[in-house]
Scaffold this motif. Structure first.
Motif, PDB file in Angstrom:
ATOM      1  N   GLU A   1      11.382   8.916  -7.839  1.00  0.00           N
ATOM      2  CA  GLU A   1      11.396   9.923  -8.892  1.00  0.00           C
ATOM      3  C   GLU A   1      12.051  11.220  -8.406  1.00  0.00           C
ATOM      4  O   GLU A   1      12.801  11.859  -9.152  1.00  0.00           O
ATOM      5  CB  GLU A   1       9.965  10.186  -9.365  1.00  0.00           C
ATOM      6  N   ALA A   2      11.773  11.600  -7.157  1.00  0.00           N
ATOM      7  CA  ALA A   2      12.395  12.809  -6.606  1.00  0.00           C
ATOM      8  C   ALA A   2      13.896  12.631  -6.452  1.00  0.00           C
ATOM      9  O   ALA A   2      14.680  13.548  -6.726  1.00  0.00           O
ATOM     10  CB  ALA A   2      11.750  13.162  -5.273  1.00  0.00           C
ATOM     11  N   CYS A   3      14.312  11.458  -6.015  1.00  0.00           N
ATOM     12  CA  CYS A   3      15.736  11.199  -5.822  1.00  0.00           C
ATOM     13  C   CYS A   3      16.492  11.186  -7.153  1.00  0.00           C
ATOM     14  O   CYS A   3      17.647  11.604  -7.229  1.00  0.00           O
ATOM     15  CB  CYS A   3      15.921   9.872  -5.086  1.00  0.00           C
ATOM     16  N   ALA A   4      15.813  10.734  -8.215  1.00  0.00           N
ATOM     17  CA  ALA A   4      16.452  10.676  -9.532  1.00  0.00           C
ATOM     18  C   ALA A   4      16.820  12.061 -10.048  1.00  0.00           C
ATOM     19  O   ALA A   4      17.675  12.191 -10.935  1.00  0.00           O
ATOM     20  CB  ALA A   4      15.532   9.968 -10.516  1.00  0.00           C
ATOM     21  N   LYS A   5      16.197  13.091  -9.500  1.00  0.00           N
ATOM     22  CA  LYS A   5      16.486  14.468  -9.923  1.00  0.00           C
ATOM     23  C   LYS A   5      17.668  15.075  -9.160  1.00  0.00           C
ATOM     24  O   LYS A   5      18.009  16.233  -9.376  1.00  0.00           O
ATOM     25  CB  LYS A   5      15.244  15.332  -9.728  1.00  0.00           C
ATOM     26  N   THR A   6      18.259  14.286  -8.258  1.00  0.00           N
ATOM     27  CA  THR A   6      19.384  14.758  -7.465  1.00  0.00           C
ATOM     28  C   THR A   6      20.645  13.992  -7.841  1.00  0.00           C
ATOM     29  O   THR A   6      20.616  13.063  -8.649  1.00  0.00           O
ATOM     30  CB  THR A   6      19.116  14.581  -5.955  1.00  0.00           C
ATOM     31  N   SER A   7      21.739  14.360  -7.200  1.00  0.00           N
ATOM     32  CA  SER A   7      23.016  13.677  -7.431  1.00  0.00           C
ATOM     33  C   SER A   7      23.240  12.535  -6.431  1.00  0.00           C
ATOM     34  O   SER A   7      24.299  11.903  -6.455  1.00  0.00           O
ATOM     35  CB  SER A   7      24.170  14.686  -7.313  1.00  0.00           C
ATOM     36  N   LEU A   8      22.266  12.276  -5.566  1.00  0.00           N
ATOM     37  CA  LEU A   8      22.451  11.232  -4.552  1.00  0.00           C
ATOM     38  C   LEU A   8      22.444   9.850  -5.197  1.00  0.00           C
ATOM     39  O   LEU A   8      21.745   9.613  -6.189  1.00  0.00           O
ATOM     40  CB  LEU A   8      21.354  11.311  -3.484  1.00  0.00           C
TER      41      LEU A   8
ATOM     42  N   PHE B   1       0.814  -1.214   0.000  1.00  0.00           N
ATOM     43  CA  PHE B   1       0.000   0.000   0.000  1.00  0.00           C
ATOM     44  C   PHE B   1       0.852   1.270   0.000  1.00  0.00           C
ATOM     45  O   PHE B   1       0.339   2.356  -0.269  1.00  0.00           O
ATOM     46  CB  PHE B   1      -0.982   0.005   1.181  1.00  0.00           C
ATOM     47  N   LEU B   2       2.158   1.137   0.273  1.00  0.00           N
ATOM     48  CA  LEU B   2       3.065   2.278   0.219  1.00  0.00           C
ATOM     49  C   LEU B   2       3.876   2.320  -1.084  1.00  0.00           C
ATOM     50  O   LEU B   2       4.826   3.099  -1.197  1.00  0.00           O
ATOM     51  CB  LEU B   2       4.022   2.249   1.416  1.00  0.00           C
ATOM     52  N   TYR B   3       3.486   1.528  -2.048  1.00  0.00           N
ATOM     53  CA  TYR B   3       4.221   1.477  -3.314  1.00  0.00           C
ATOM     54  C   TYR B   3       4.230   2.845  -4.006  1.00  0.00           C
ATOM     55  O   TYR B   3       5.255   3.289  -4.530  1.00  0.00           O
ATOM     56  CB  TYR B   3       3.604   0.430  -4.236  1.00  0.00           C
ATOM     57  N   LYS B   4       3.085   3.557  -3.997  1.00  0.00           N
ATOM     58  CA  LYS B   4       3.020   4.873  -4.632  1.00  0.00           C
ATOM     59  C   LYS B   4       3.961   5.857  -3.947  1.00  0.00           C
ATOM     60  O   LYS B   4       4.638   6.650  -4.609  1.00  0.00           O
ATOM     61  CB  LYS B   4       1.581   5.398  -4.603  1.00  0.00           C
ATOM     62  N   ASP B   5       4.007   5.820  -2.605  1.00  0.00           N
ATOM     63  CA  ASP B   5       4.965   6.649  -1.866  1.00  0.00           C
ATOM     64  C   ASP B   5       6.381   6.395  -2.347  1.00  0.00           C
ATOM     65  O   ASP B   5       7.181   7.336  -2.526  1.00  0.00           O
ATOM     66  CB  ASP B   5       4.915   6.302  -0.370  1.00  0.00           C
ATOM     67  N   ASN B   6       6.709   5.141  -2.523  1.00  0.00           N
ATOM     68  CA  ASN B   6       8.062   4.773  -2.914  1.00  0.00           C
ATOM     69  C   ASN B   6       8.381   5.213  -4.342  1.00  0.00           C
ATOM     70  O   ASN B   6       9.510   5.614  -4.626  1.00  0.00           O
ATOM     71  CB  ASN B   6       8.261   3.273  -2.731  1.00  0.00           C
ATOM     72  N   GLN B   7       7.393   5.152  -5.234  1.00  0.00           N
ATOM     73  CA  GLN B   7       7.605   5.664  -6.582  1.00  0.00           C
ATOM     74  C   GLN B   7       7.870   7.165  -6.556  1.00  0.00           C
ATOM     75  O   GLN B   7       8.752   7.670  -7.258  1.00  0.00           O
ATOM     76  CB  GLN B   7       6.374   5.359  -7.435  1.00  0.00           C
ATOM     77  N   THR B   8       7.105   7.892  -5.726  1.00  0.00           N
ATOM     78  CA  THR B   8       7.287   9.334  -5.615  1.00  0.00           C
ATOM     79  C   THR B   8       8.688   9.672  -5.123  1.00  0.00           C
ATOM     80  O   THR B   8       9.365  10.567  -5.662  1.00  0.00           O
ATOM     81  CB  THR B   8       6.239   9.932  -4.662  1.00  0.00           C
ATOM     82  N   PHE B   9       9.153   8.948  -4.097  1.00  0.00           N
ATOM     83  CA  PHE B   9      10.488   9.208  -3.561  1.00  0.00           C
ATOM     84  C   PHE B   9      11.560   8.871  -4.584  1.00  0.00           C
ATOM     85  O   PHE B   9      12.523   9.632  -4.766  1.00  0.00           O
ATOM     86  CB  PHE B   9      10.709   8.399  -2.283  1.00  0.00           C
TER      87      PHE B   9
END
Length: 261
Positions: free
Chosen positions: A223-230, A213-221
């Motif tokens: 995608e956000a992380c992919a926009k960083t250098s981490l 049920f937290l799969y959507k949360d994980n997709q959001t995170f």
């Protein structure tokens, strides 16, 4: 391995609490386990529990003690109740406890290394949120942070499953009435802050089952992380929010840890 159920007093929380600790022990005659202890101060994994659990749960639901036997690392599993590893609006200062007091106390009790490169944090669900928050807010202290099925988008959660448009009383007790978006309790905001920082950056690991049920949360995170250098290692596949999945994936986390680096 040595297994210790540690009861202690927290000045930050103003109460007695507990942690469960696994310490490396070198053995030569134990049947079925090849225990390894390298001597000196031990590298340490802080392993965080979920919303309905306590410091004993990883030991009870997985084979974590057996999995780390050959790795020569300690595992510290603290108790934080239903705090979301946060200085609660109406409750204990669990962020201060987990980020400052607990590591210092654990190192005063046990031979644990304080070096950044020897310290890692992981957790499931609520504990995944706590682990990533520690890694992003205290990057000088943690070499790596791992989330298993983490609640990684709490700025868009209300914890009210019947009416998602209204904050639950529990959410309000933890985070207060104000939105947490753009604050140090918002992991997506912390990603941007960490990306802009010139200091050290933790390695990140994230996994979630596609039926969770937290799969959507994980997709959001993700995608956000992919926009960083981490640096993020991401894994997904069949699985729900349950211990069979976490028992399997904690083994992947252990294999991923940057030990000796």
């Amino acid at each position: 391995m040595a297994l210790i159920e540690c009861k202690f007093y927290s000045d930050v929380l103003g109460l007695s609490t507990s942690m469960t600790v696994i310490l490396p022990q070198q053995t030569t005659t134990q049947i079925g386990l090849n225990n390894v202890a390298k001597g000196g101060l031990h590298p340490t994994l802080y392993l965080l529990h979920g919303l309905s659990d306590d410091d004993s749960i990883w030991l009870r639901r997985t084979s974590i003690e057996r999995y780390v036997a050959e790795m020569g690392i300690a595992v510290v599993m603290p108790q934080v109740h239903r705090s979301f590893y946060t200085d609660m609006a109406s409750g204990g200062k669990y962020w201060t406890f987990i980020s400052e007091e607990l590591p210092a106390l654990a190192r005063s009790f046990f031979p644990l290394s304080a070096r950044r490169e020897d310290n890692f944090v992981a957790g499931l669900s609520m504990g995944g949120y706590g682990a990533v928050k520690l890694g992003l807010r205290k990057p000088e202290a943690w070499a790596a942070a791992a989330s298993l099925s983490g609640a990684l988008d709490m700025a868009n959660h209300t914890m009210n499953w019947e009416d998602p448009s209204k904050k639950s009383q529990e959410y309000i007790r933890i985070f207060g009435q104000e939105d947490i978006a753009g604050t140090p309790d918002d992991l997506l905001w912390l990603l941007g802050e960490a990306d802009r920082s010139e200091g050290p950056k933790p390695l990140l690991y994230q996994c979630c089952g596609t039926e969770d049920f937290l799969y959507k949360d994980n997709q959001t995170f993700r995608e956000a992380c992919a926009k960083t250098s981490l640096s993020l290692t991401y894994e997904e596949g069949p699985g729900a929010h349950e211990w069979g999945y976490w028992d399997t994936k904690i083994q992947d986390v252990l294999a991923w840890l940057p030990l000796g680096k």
